[in-house]
Enzyme design. Structure first.
Site, PDB file in Angstrom:
ATOM      1  CB  CYS A 115      47.623   3.560  20.142  1.00 19.15           C
ATOM      2  SG  CYS A 115      49.050   4.616  20.505  1.00 19.15           S
ATOM      3  CG  HIS A 431      51.129   1.204  22.135  1.00 14.35           C
ATOM      4  ND1 HIS A 431      50.485   1.587  20.977  1.00 14.35           N
ATOM      5  CD2 HIS A 431      50.501   0.072  22.556  1.00 14.35           C
ATOM      6  CE1 HIS A 431      49.531   0.712  20.692  1.00 14.35           C
ATOM      7  NE2 HIS A 431      49.510  -0.203  21.644  1.00 14.35           N
TER       8      HIS A 431
END
Length: 507
Positions: A115, A431
Site C-alpha cells: 500500500c 496502512h
C-alpha cells in the site's frame, strides 16, 4: 532457480512463456495471472502437479521450466446477473457501486503490504508535467536500476490512464520488482514470510531519486510560453526542487556569519507540543539551533541557523515528521498529534526578501482577481432576478512560473492536490492511502478501491487519533486565469472543465 517460464491454463485459454520469479511473494504471480485472465487474485485457485498455491509461501509448490499451471476461478463479470435490476439511487449505493457509477479511475492492487507504493504512485500521478514526462519516457534508454524503476513507473502511469484492471495489476507487479532491485530493503520479509510493510516516505524519496537521474527536463510547449527557459536538467529538479538561503550565526563567539545555499525536494514539518498548524511547523524549521565546530573557539558551539526560501518549486512536498525511533520496542513510533493543514497555502513569509520582491507582481494580480470576484458577487446579489444572467467567457491561463525559470512558482500561492496518509502506530505496520484532487472533487485511492470523498473528509486527516492522518502533503501552484477581454473584470463561469488544474501543455 528463482526465475522460470511456465504455461498458464485457464479454461480453454493457454498462456505460454509466463515468467515467474519465486523470490517474489506468490501474490505477485497471482497479479500476473490477473493481468492475463482478469480473475481477481482472491477468486483464483492456482494448482501445479496437484499442489495448490498459497498467498504467503511457495512451500511444496515446485515450479520448473515449461510446467503447466492450472488456474480455476471466474471473472466477476462472468457471474450471472439477476434478470431484473431494481433502480438504485446514488444515496443507496455502496462504495464499489458508487465508484462504477461515477467512472472512477483505476487503482493499484495490493501485492502484499504494498500500500505504501500504491499510495505514493497515486499522489505523484496528480502532477501533469511528471505524468506526461513518464508516459513519453524512452524505455530503451537504459540507466541501470534507476532506469528500470523509471520504465516500470512509466508503464504504470500508462496503465492507470485507461489500461484496465488487468494492465494495472501487471504494471504494479513489475514496478514492485523494479523497486526491490533499486532498493533491496523494500524486499524485506515479515515474521510470517510475506513482504514486510515499508515507510511510504522512504519509497517516495527512492522513486523521486530515480526519476531525478532518468527524466530530463522537457521543453515548454507553445503557446503557453515558448520563450520560457530553465537551467535545470531534470523534471524533478524543475518542478519539485527548491533552494534555501542559509545563514549561520555563532551564539557563543564573535565571528562573522556564514552564508550558503541548500537544495531541497521537500520541506519538513516537525511536530512539537506547540505546533498545531502546518504553517507554524514549517516556520519552526526555518530558524533552529544546531551544534557545529567553531573555528574561533576550537570546539563545538551553538549556532543559530536561519533559512529562507530563494526558489519555490511549482509542486511543494511537505512531510510531517510523525515517526521517531523508540529504542525499547525497536520501532519507529508514531506521533498522533493533530496538526491542521489548509487547502490553500501561502508561503510568502518563508521566502527571502529578494524572492518576496519577485513574487509581488503575480500576487497583486491574484488580489485584483479576488477583489473583482467579491465585487461581481455583490453586484449579482443586488440585481433583480431577471437581470442576473451569467456571462460565459473564455479565460487565459497565466504561467505560474518565472519567465527565466520554468517549473518555479511565481506567486507563493499553492493549492492542495494530494495527501498520503498512514493509519497505525508505526511506519513498519498499519496502512497507507492516497487522497487526490480531481478537478473540484476528491478521491480516496485505497489500493485498487477508488471512491469519492469530500473536502471536509480530507481536512479531517490532520491526526489526533487512530484514524488515517496526513504523512505527506503535495501542493500544486494556484493557477491564475484572466478573462480574454479586459473590459470584463470578472468571469462567472469557466468553459473549460479542467479549470483549477495546472496546465498540461508541458512535455
Amino acid at each position: 532457480m528463482p526465475k522460470v517460464s511456465v504455461k498458464v491454463k485457464w479454461g480453454k485459454e493457454t498462456y505460454p512463456g509466463v515468467e515467474v520469479n519465486t523470490e517474489d511473494d506468490p501474490v505477485v504471480f497471482k497479479a500476473q495471472i490477473f493481468a492475463l485472465t482478469g480473475v481477481q487474485p482472491e477468486r483464483q485457485k492456482v494448482v501445479c502437479k496437484g499442489v495448490t498455491l498459497r498467498d504467503d509461501s511457495w512451500a511444496n509448490f515446485k515450479l520448473t521450466n515449461n510446467a503447466l499451471v492450472l488456474v480455476m476461478g471466474s471473472k466477476e463479470e462472468d457471474v450471472p446477473a439477476a434478470p431484473v435490476e431494481k433502480t438504485k439511487f446514488v444515496e443507496d449505493m455502496n462504495e464499489s457501486e458508487l465508484a462504477t457509477a461515477l467512472d472512477m479511475p483505476e487503482g493499484l492492487i495490493n501485492l502484499g503490504n504494498t500500500c505504501y507504493m500504491n499510495a505514493t504512485v497515486q499522489c505523484l500521478k496528480t502532477v501533469p508535467e511528471l505524468r506526461n514526462a513518464l508516459i513519453s519516457y524512452d524505455k530503451s534508454s537504459g540507466g541501470g536500476t534507476a532506469g528500470e524503476l523509471t520504465t516500470a513507473l512509466s508503464e504504470t502511469m500508462v496503465a492507470l490512464e485507461g489500461g484496465g484492471a488487468g494492465a494495472c495489476a501487471g504494471a504494479a507487479a513489475r514496478l514492485l520488482r523494479a523497486l526491490h532491485a533499486t532498493a533491496p530493503r523494500f524486499a524485506e520479509r515479515a515474521a510470517g514470510g510475506g513482504l514486510a510493510q515499508q515507510d511510504a516516505s522512504e519509497c517516495w524519496a527512492e522513486i523521486v531519486r530515480a526519476l531525478q537521474q532518468r527524466l530530463p527536463a522537457g521543453p515548454v510547449a507553445a503557446p503557453i510560453d515558448a520563450a520560457a527557459v530553465s537551467d535545470r536538467t531534470s523534471v524533478i529538479e524543475q518542478y519539485f526542487g527548491g533552494t534555501l538561503d542559509v545563514q549561520l550565526v555563532c551564539s557563543e563567539a564573535e565571528e562573522p556569519p556564514t552564508r550558503n545555499t541548500e537544495s531541497f525536494l521537500q520541506l519538513s514539518c516537525f511536530i512539537s507540543q506547540d505546533v498545531k498548524y502546518l504553517q507554524s511547523g514549517l516556520r519552526s524549521k526555518m530558524s533552529e539551533q544546531i551544534t557545529k565546530l567553531s573555528q574561533t573557539l576550537g570546539r563545538d558551539a551553538i549556532y543559530t541557523k536561519t533559512s529562507k526560501i530563494s526558489r519555490l518549486p511549482a509542486y511543494l512536498t511537505v512531510q510531517f515528521v510523525r515517526f521517531y525511533y523508540k529504542e525499547k520496542e525497536s520501532i519507529n513510533a508514531k506521533i498522533l498529534k493533530d496538526v491542521k493543514f489548509p487547502l490553500d497555502l501561502d508561503v510568502y513569509e518563508l521566502c527571502s526578501p529578494e524572492l518576496q520582491e519577485r513574487l509581488a507582481p503575480m500576487r497583486a494580480k491574484f488580489k485584483e482577481l479576488d477583489d473583482a470576484t467579491v465585487e461581481s458577487s455583490l453586484n449579482a446579489r443586488n440585481k433583480n432576478h431577471g437581470d442576473s444572467k451569467k456571462v460565459i467567457k473564455k479565460k487565459t491561463v497565466v504561467p505560474y512560473w518565472f519567465d527565466n525559470d520554468v517549473g518555479s512558482n511565481n506567486s507563493g500561492y499553492y493549492r492542495l492536490q494530494a495527501v498520503l496518509t498512514h493509519r497505525g502506530r508505526s511506519s513498519s505496520s498499519g496502512h497507507y492511502v492516497a487522497w487526490v484532487a480531481r478537478g473540484d472533487s476528491w478521491l480516496r485511492c485505497d489500493d485498487d478501491t477508488v471512491t469519492p470523498v469530500s473536502e471536509e473528509e480530507v481536512l479531517k486527516l490532520s491526526g489526533g487519533g487512530d484514524w488515517h492522518c496526513a504523512y505527506l502533503l503535495l501542493y500544486g501552484p494556484r493557477i491564475l486565469e484572466l478573462p480574454e477581454q479586459e473590459e470584463e473584470p470578472m468571469v462567472t463561469e469557466v468553459t473549460d472543465d479542467t479549470a483549477g488544474n495546472p496546465p498540461t501543455a508541458l512535455a
